[in-house]
Design a protein around this motif. Sequence first.
Motif: not given
Length: 252
Positions: A31-33, A188-190, A208-209, A213-214
């Motif tokens: 979803a997020l990426l 992106v997160l919010q 997502y993280a 690469g986070l």
Amino acid sequence: MSGGPFRAWLSVTTGSVALVPTFFELQDDAALLSFEHQLHLSETIGEHAWETDLAEPRFSFTGSHPLTCTRVHLLGSAAPGPKSWLWAWANPSGYRDEIIELALAVRAFGEEHNVPELSQAEIPFDAMPGSPTDPAHVTALMMEATKAVTKQWTGYQGPVGGGTRAGFLIEHPEFVLPAPAGPRVSRVLQQGLADLHLYDHRRAFHAYAVNRGLGAQHNGPQMYISGPGFSVSVQFNPQNLVTAMSVNMGQQ
């Protein structure tokens, strides 16, 4: 799982290898990426029209920033008549192998890991999460699942006649995301939390993280996401839904 486009799936809380995700979980994993890539695509091509010739194959955008993709992958189509999704590899029209390569890879994944939405040729709309009736919604669900499996993140869908929607994954060097930056990750997160239908917030944030690469560290009900020059603290309730989030700039 090893080789090909697949990666081992990691447990959100322990970091250990976990069971292969369900179709629902694949939605969260993408979803997020996927959302960030679609933002980037929109910013890259601007106002546009699109055209494709799968016999060549070619997929192009015209408009404010004309661009021809370096590769195009047809996933399938959702049709309102039969109210079903048909994978490209099952379409009687037949397509070149390079066009349906990703769809075939997803079928192999679905067959190996018993994910019927990915392995059966035709999927009724009412067999999907929420029993959607809109072909665009159905196409989005199948595209998200494919992105999570193949790690190809830029997609496009459009009408192809009679209310049918076709789903594609597309490639071009301009679609590659820039290095992660605090303001963009925060957006992106919010915005993703507000606009997307996430089934498990913790899973979606973790995926997502990792895929961006986070850093991702879990401490009970909290999760810490870290990147160059920023950090994000997220609080979850027992149902893995976000209850609070703060973004700190200028911190490693």
